[in-house]
Structures are given as C-alpha cells and as structure tokens.
Design a protein around this motif. Structure first.
Motif, PDB file in Angstrom:
ATOM      1  N   ASP A 113       3.410 -31.665  -3.700  1.00  0.00           N
ATOM      2  CA  ASP A 113       4.707 -31.172  -3.236  1.00  0.00           C
ATOM      3  C   ASP A 113       5.684 -30.922  -4.379  1.00  0.00           C
ATOM      4  N   ASP A 114       5.388 -31.453  -5.571  1.00  0.00           N
ATOM      5  CA  ASP A 114       6.242 -31.242  -6.745  1.00  0.00           C
ATOM      6  C   ASP A 114       5.973 -29.906  -7.428  1.00  0.00           C
ATOM      7  N   LEU A 115       4.919 -29.220  -7.010  1.00  0.00           N
ATOM      8  CA  LEU A 115       4.463 -28.027  -7.719  1.00  0.00           C
ATOM      9  C   LEU A 115       4.796 -26.731  -6.989  1.00  0.00           C
ATOM     10  N   GLU A 116       4.883 -25.660  -7.762  1.00  0.00           N
ATOM     11  CA  GLU A 116       5.075 -24.326  -7.193  1.00  0.00           C
ATOM     12  C   GLU A 116       3.904 -24.005  -6.273  1.00  0.00           C
ATOM     13  N   ASP A 117       4.141 -23.169  -5.300  1.00  0.00           N
ATOM     14  CA  ASP A 117       3.114 -22.871  -4.302  1.00  0.00           C
ATOM     15  C   ASP A 117       1.958 -22.033  -4.836  1.00  0.00           C
ATOM     16  N   VAL A 118       2.029 -21.564  -6.073  1.00  0.00           N
ATOM     17  CA  VAL A 118       0.905 -20.826  -6.651  1.00  0.00           C
ATOM     18  C   VAL A 118      -0.246 -21.756  -7.010  1.00  0.00           C
ATOM     19  N   VAL A 119       0.036 -23.058  -7.102  1.00  0.00           N
ATOM     20  CA  VAL A 119      -1.020 -24.022  -7.419  1.00  0.00           C
ATOM     21  C   VAL A 119      -1.856 -24.219  -6.162  1.00  0.00           C
ATOM     22  N   GLU A 120      -3.117 -23.867  -6.270  1.00  0.00           N
ATOM     23  CA  GLU A 120      -4.024 -23.886  -5.123  1.00  0.00           C
ATOM     24  C   GLU A 120      -4.533 -25.287  -4.797  1.00  0.00           C
ATOM     25  N   ASP A 121      -4.822 -26.062  -5.844  1.00  0.00           N
ATOM     26  CA  ASP A 121      -5.444 -27.361  -5.611  1.00  0.00           C
ATOM     27  C   ASP A 121      -5.298 -28.234  -6.851  1.00  0.00           C
ATOM     28  N   ILE A 122      -5.586 -29.505  -6.673  1.00  0.00           N
ATOM     29  CA  ILE A 122      -5.647 -30.465  -7.776  1.00  0.00           C
ATOM     30  C   ILE A 122      -7.119 -30.672  -8.087  1.00  0.00           C
ATOM     31  N   MET A 123      -7.438 -30.698  -9.382  1.00  0.00           N
ATOM     32  CA  MET A 123      -8.838 -30.763  -9.785  1.00  0.00           C
ATOM     33  C   MET A 123      -8.970 -31.562 -11.076  1.00  0.00           C
ATOM     34  N   GLY A 124     -10.075 -32.246 -11.216  1.00  0.00           N
ATOM     35  CA  GLY A 124     -10.368 -32.949 -12.454  1.00  0.00           C
ATOM     36  C   GLY A 124     -10.899 -31.995 -13.510  1.00  0.00           C
ATOM     37  N   ALA A 125     -10.909 -32.465 -14.756  1.00  0.00           N
ATOM     38  CA  ALA A 125     -11.374 -31.635 -15.862  1.00  0.00           C
ATOM     39  C   ALA A 125     -12.828 -31.201 -15.654  1.00  0.00           C
ATOM     40  N   ALA A 126     -13.674 -32.112 -15.218  1.00  0.00           N
ATOM     41  CA  ALA A 126     -15.095 -31.766 -15.027  1.00  0.00           C
ATOM     42  C   ALA A 126     -15.250 -30.684 -13.962  1.00  0.00           C
ATOM     43  N   GLY A 127     -14.460 -30.755 -12.907  1.00  0.00           N
ATOM     44  CA  GLY A 127     -14.512 -29.727 -11.873  1.00  0.00           C
ATOM     45  C   GLY A 127     -14.144 -28.359 -12.423  1.00  0.00           C
ATOM     46  N   PHE A 128     -13.111 -28.324 -13.274  1.00  0.00           N
ATOM     47  CA  PHE A 128     -12.721 -27.037 -13.843  1.00  0.00           C
ATOM     48  C   PHE A 128     -13.768 -26.528 -14.830  1.00  0.00           C
ATOM     49  N   VAL A 129     -14.298 -27.421 -15.636  1.00  0.00           N
ATOM     50  CA  VAL A 129     -15.344 -27.007 -16.574  1.00  0.00           C
ATOM     51  C   VAL A 129     -16.509 -26.388 -15.805  1.00  0.00           C
ATOM     52  N   GLY A 130     -16.866 -26.984 -14.672  1.00  0.00           N
ATOM     53  CA  GLY A 130     -17.921 -26.425 -13.837  1.00  0.00           C
ATOM     54  C   GLY A 130     -17.585 -25.019 -13.375  1.00  0.00           C
ATOM     55  N   ARG A 131     -16.330 -24.769 -13.004  1.00  0.00           N
ATOM     56  CA  ARG A 131     -15.907 -23.424 -12.577  1.00  0.00           C
ATOM     57  C   ARG A 131     -15.898 -22.460 -13.756  1.00  0.00           C
ATOM     58  N   ALA A 132     -15.567 -22.965 -14.947  1.00  0.00           N
ATOM     59  CA  ALA A 132     -15.413 -22.108 -16.127  1.00  0.00           C
ATOM     60  C   ALA A 132     -16.736 -21.751 -16.797  1.00  0.00           C
ATOM     61  N   LEU A 133     -17.807 -22.438 -16.421  1.00  0.00           N
ATOM     62  CA  LEU A 133     -19.089 -22.208 -17.088  1.00  0.00           C
ATOM     63  C   LEU A 133     -19.560 -20.759 -17.022  1.00  0.00           C
ATOM     64  N   ASP A 134     -19.271 -20.078 -15.920  1.00  0.00           N
ATOM     65  CA  ASP A 134     -19.737 -18.699 -15.813  1.00  0.00           C
ATOM     66  C   ASP A 134     -18.668 -17.671 -16.193  1.00  0.00           C
ATOM     67  N   ALA A 135     -17.556 -18.138 -16.756  1.00  0.00           N
ATOM     68  CA  ALA A 135     -16.520 -17.210 -17.204  1.00  0.00           C
ATOM     69  C   ALA A 135     -16.938 -16.521 -18.499  1.00  0.00           C
ATOM     70  N   LYS A 136     -16.782 -15.209 -18.535  1.00  0.00           N
ATOM     71  CA  LYS A 136     -17.107 -14.464 -19.750  1.00  0.00           C
ATOM     72  C   LYS A 136     -16.031 -14.648 -20.825  1.00  0.00           C
ATOM     73  N   ILE A 137     -14.821 -14.975 -20.381  1.00  0.00           N
ATOM     74  CA  ILE A 137     -13.709 -15.175 -21.304  1.00  0.00           C
ATOM     75  C   ILE A 137     -13.105 -16.551 -21.013  1.00  0.00           C
ATOM     76  N   GLN A 138     -12.980 -17.372 -22.049  1.00  0.00           N
ATOM     77  CA  GLN A 138     -12.357 -18.683 -21.903  1.00  0.00           C
ATOM     78  C   GLN A 138     -11.242 -18.803 -22.928  1.00  0.00           C
ATOM     79  N   LEU A 139     -10.046 -19.149 -22.448  1.00  0.00           N
ATOM     80  CA  LEU A 139      -8.869 -19.216 -23.313  1.00  0.00           C
ATOM     81  C   LEU A 139      -8.195 -20.566 -23.178  1.00  0.00           C
ATOM     82  N   PHE A 140      -7.665 -21.046 -24.284  1.00  0.00           N
ATOM     83  CA  PHE A 140      -6.907 -22.294 -24.321  1.00  0.00           C
ATOM     84  C   PHE A 140      -5.515 -21.942 -24.858  1.00  0.00           C
ATOM     85  N   ILE A 141      -4.521 -22.015 -23.984  1.00  0.00           N
ATOM     86  CA  ILE A 141      -3.162 -21.593 -24.372  1.00  0.00           C
ATOM     87  C   ILE A 141      -2.218 -22.767 -24.260  1.00  0.00           C
TER      88      ILE A 141
END
Length: 141
Positions: A113-141
C-alpha cells in the motif's frame, strides 16, 4: 510452438531522478519495439516508487548533482512528463511488469500500500533472476 517475445530486464537500484528517467525511457523504447520489460526495484530504487515520491523527488546522482537544478528547470520549461508518467504511458502500450524487492520492503518496513500502483507484485531476488534468465537485455541502473 509460439516463439517467446524479446525481453529486457532492468534492475533499478538507485532512485534518483536521472536514473529513473533512464529506466522509463529505456522501458518505453523497448515496448515501442515489441520488447517485454521486467523491472525489479530494490534498495534506493524502491524509494522512488513510494506513493507521491515522483512529485517531490528532485535528487540527482552524486556525480552530476551540480546539473540537477538546470535539468529540473529544463524539464519544467519543456513540460516533460515525470519518469513515472512516462512509465505509466508505456505500460498502456506494451508489456511492462514492475516488481518490488521483498527484502528491501521488509528492511524499510514498507507494504504494498506504500507503493505506486505501477508495482505489480513483491518478489524476491531469486524470483526476479528466474524471470530475467531469458531476457536478451539485462540492465542494472
């Protein structure tokens, strides 16, 4: 078998305006090219996604802070939308998913409830890494 769309994964670690503009601009460019985008906001990047923060945050990266006032003035003069408004517009035209880091949320005592509504979900780092594995472009900003 249907081919997966191209994907870009962005980790937003910093919540300064200049870096958030980069995140929203890159996400916008990606969806304009038919690329799906996953954004993981963590550490200080999560602060930029607090409700109302986009209207009050004027912080610029330390390396360029002397340019901050001129940048903010130029943005106002050219009626440039905020990085958050740009991201919201891009979400209307393409597949963008924003995830908040569960560890940072816990550390800062934040809830969804503290976050803007564009935030879809809360996720752990491992969950995101799993989603990012098939990304052709990975950026750290």
């Amino acid at each position: 078998m249907q081919e997966k769309p191209d994907k870009m994964a962005i980790i937003a670690f910093s919540g300064t305006v200049d870096k958030m503009i980069a995140v929203s601009t890159l996400a916008t460019g990606a969806v304009a090219m038919g690329v799906d985008v996953d954004i993981f906001v963590t550490s200080w990047g999560l602060q930029a996604f607090r409700k109302g923060a986009a209207e009050t945050n004027t912080r610029i990266s330390k390396d360029f802070e002397e340019f901050g006032p001129a940048m903010m003035e130029a943005m106002q003069a050219k009626k440039m939308p905020s990085w958050l408004d740009t991201l919201k517009q891009a979400m209307e035209f393409g597949d963008i998913h924003v995830f908040a880091c569960s560890q940072t949320m816990e550390l800062l005592g934040m809830g969804v409830d503290d976050l803007e509504d564009v935030v879809e979900d809360i996720m752990g780092a491992a969950g995101f890494v799993g989603r990012a594995l098939d990304a052709k472009i990975q950026l750290f900003i």
